[in-house]
Design an enzyme around this catalytic site. Structure first.
Site, PDB file in Angstrom:
ATOM      1  N   HIS A  54      -3.905  -7.355  -0.510  1.00  0.00           N
ATOM      2  CA  HIS A  54      -4.867  -7.521   0.579  1.00  0.00           C
ATOM      3  C   HIS A  54      -5.110  -6.143   1.154  1.00  0.00           C
ATOM      4  CE1 HIS A  54      -6.115  -9.470   4.623  1.00  0.00           C
ATOM      5  NE2 HIS A  54      -7.151  -9.134   3.883  1.00  0.00           N
ATOM      6  N   LYS A  80       0.820  -2.231   5.679  1.00  0.00           N
ATOM      7  CA  LYS A  80       0.856  -3.310   6.663  1.00  0.00           C
ATOM      8  C   LYS A  80       2.249  -3.902   6.799  1.00  0.00           C
ATOM      9  CE  LYS A  80      -3.688  -5.120   5.431  1.00  0.00           C
ATOM     10  NZ  LYS A  80      -4.382  -6.392   5.193  1.00  0.00           N
ATOM     11  N   GLN A 109      -0.022   2.711  -4.081  1.00  0.00           N
ATOM     12  CA  GLN A 109      -0.740   3.962  -3.793  1.00  0.00           C
ATOM     13  C   GLN A 109      -1.622   4.353  -4.984  1.00  0.00           C
ATOM     14  OE1 GLN A 109      -0.198   8.709  -2.953  1.00  0.00           O
ATOM     15  NE2 GLN A 109       1.608   7.600  -3.539  1.00  0.00           N
TER      16      GLN A 109
END
Length: 186
Positions: free
Chosen positions: A16, A65, A82
């Site tokens: 997400h 997050k 990443q």
């Protein structure tokens, strides 16, 4: 400022990604620099690189997050996710979603969910690459349209809750392209 969202994949390896795209001289630049300069416990924003020493362009701040929940989760976040985010940004430029001419004058903030239960680095990479590209595409296109949001208001659901009258049974949430969505606390 262009804001995008995308959710790709299934299970613990789902991605997400929320993106914020803007100019280096505007409010996105202030938010970008502030986030980079103010890490917190479990959250250390960093510049995404295509390979060590070569940051992706537009320069992209990776903001996790989920607080890092151990060595394996850290490796998946700083490694596979990443690389996926950097690849997705480069894909967006290569495919013309983002302007190559504006790449040096733009900044991106990518807020990225990596589930602490994830284990498959290749799937985390692939899902984050696609989710990043698609979040940028959504931001540039201004999607969803308000009519779509208003139509969906009668059947809200997510992996944690299915409102009365919602059309999808809990746990079977399907995203764009039929991709099942995984649980993510907000």
């Amino acid at each position: 400022m262009l804001i995008g969202e995308s959710y790709i994949g299934a299970g613990a390896e789902a991605a997400h990604v929320n993106t914020v795209l803007g100019e280096r001289s505007g409010p996105v630049a202030v938010a970008w620099a502030t986030a980079l300069a103010t890490p917190s416990a479990g959250h250390a924003p960093f510049v995404a690189v295509v390979v060590p020493g070569i940051p992706v362009k537009p320069l992209t701040l990776f903001v996790n997050k989920a607080a890092i929940a151990g060595d394996e989760h850290g490796t998946l976040t700083w490694g596979a996710a990443q690389a996926g985010v950097a690849g997705g940004v480069a894909d967006a430029v290569s495919e013309g979603i983002l302007s190559e001419a504006d790449a040096d004058q733009s900044l991106i903030i990518a807020a990225v969910w990596v589930n602490p239960a994830a284990r498959d680095a290749d799937q985390v990479y692939a899902n984050n690459r696609t989710a990043t590209r698609e979040a940028l595409r959504a931001g540039v296109a201004g999607t969803p349209q308000l009519a779509e949001v208003l139509a969906a208001r009668h059947r809200p659901f997510n992996p944690f809750y299915n409102a009365p009258g919602g059309q999808e049974p809990a746990g079977t949430d399907a995203g764009e392209g039929g991709q099942a969505r995984a649980a993510e606390p907000q």
